[in-house]
Design a protein around this motif. Structure first.
Motif, short mmCIF file in Angstrom:
data_model
loop_
_atom_site.label_atom_id
_atom_site.label_comp_id
_atom_site.label_asym_id
_atom_site.label_seq_id
_atom_site.Cartn_x
_atom_site.Cartn_y
_atom_site.Cartn_z
N PHE A 57 -17.94 11.88 86.33
CA PHE A 57 -18.86 10.91 86.93
C PHE A 57 -18.86 9.66 86.08
N GLN A 58 -18.62 8.53 86.71
CA GLN A 58 -18.58 7.25 86.01
C GLN A 58 -19.63 6.32 86.63
N PRO A 59 -20.87 6.41 86.15
CA PRO A 59 -21.94 5.59 86.75
C PRO A 59 -21.73 4.11 86.45
N PRO A 60 -21.98 3.29 87.44
CA PRO A 60 -21.84 1.84 87.21
C PRO A 60 -23.08 1.28 86.49
N GLN A 61 -22.93 0.10 85.93
CA GLN A 61 -24.07 -0.57 85.29
C GLN A 61 -25.14 -0.88 86.33
N THR A 62 -24.70 -1.40 87.47
CA THR A 62 -25.60 -1.68 88.59
C THR A 62 -24.94 -1.20 89.88
N ILE A 63 -25.75 -0.78 90.81
CA ILE A 63 -25.24 -0.30 92.10
C ILE A 63 -25.30 -1.47 93.07
N ILE A 64 -24.14 -1.81 93.63
CA ILE A 64 -24.08 -2.93 94.57
C ILE A 64 -23.48 -2.48 95.90
N ALA A 65 -23.75 -3.23 96.95
CA ALA A 65 -23.19 -2.93 98.26
C ALA A 65 -21.66 -2.92 98.19
#
Length: 183
Positions: A57-65
């Protein structure tokens, strides 16, 4: 002249005789049991079906559309025998389905229509399955107001490839159905 108590002596004599007979009977019973019984080995064994979730799992810094977030969930067979595997991967909050989706691996896993995905082949001991899912995709149309932090819950189960009667199951769904019916 002292008074004799014949009842007391009678009771004492009966109790003594009973004790002697009991001990001699117990010894005879033990002698019979220890020589008449044979030892038998237990021909049964326990099939070890144990698995764990392996995750990339590689979570992003921010979740964007429009984001594609790596979320690979696989299963490791930690048991000592081949087993069939089923897994459930879903959003903890069902409302996330309004703006995100999970990309499932349909080449190696089959949707059972019951909330589980079934690995199409048996998983050998020590091996890791192909991932049941590969990513979470955020809808390109999702608004900032919709997008929020979320959790994806992954759960797996295993069952032996053989039934109680020695029959070999042809696939995971058959094996899990048989297990459920035998309870």
């Amino acid at each position: 002249m002292p008074k004799r108590h014949p009842k007391r002596w009678t009771i004492l004599a009966i109790a003594s005789a009973t004790a002697v007979l009991s001990f001699s009977g117990a010894g005879a019973a033990w002698a019979f049991v220890s020589t008449a019984c044979s030892t038998v080995e237990n021909p049964f064994s326990i099939i070890s079906c144990k698995a764990s979730i392996i995750e990339d799992f590689q979570p992003p810094q921010t979740i964007i559309a429009g984001a594609e977030i790596v979320k690979k969930v696989a299963v490791l067979n930690e048991g000592e025998s081949d087993c069939f595997v089923r897994a459930s991967v879903s959003f903890e909050d069902e409302n996330c389905k309004d703006w995100a989706s999970i990309s499932f691996n349909s080449a190696d896993w089959e949707d059972g229509g019951d909330g589980y995905r079934y690995l199409k082949t048996a998983l050998a001991p020590g091996l890791e399955s192909p991932p049941v899912c590969t990513q979470v995709v955020i809808s390109p149309d999702a608004s900032k107001a919709q997008i929020r932090d979320f959790n994806v819950i992954a759960f797996c189960e295993t069952t032996p490839t053989k039934g109680r009667n020695g029959a070999v199951y042809s696939n995971a769904q058959e094996a899990f159905t048989a297990r459920k019916e035998s309870r």
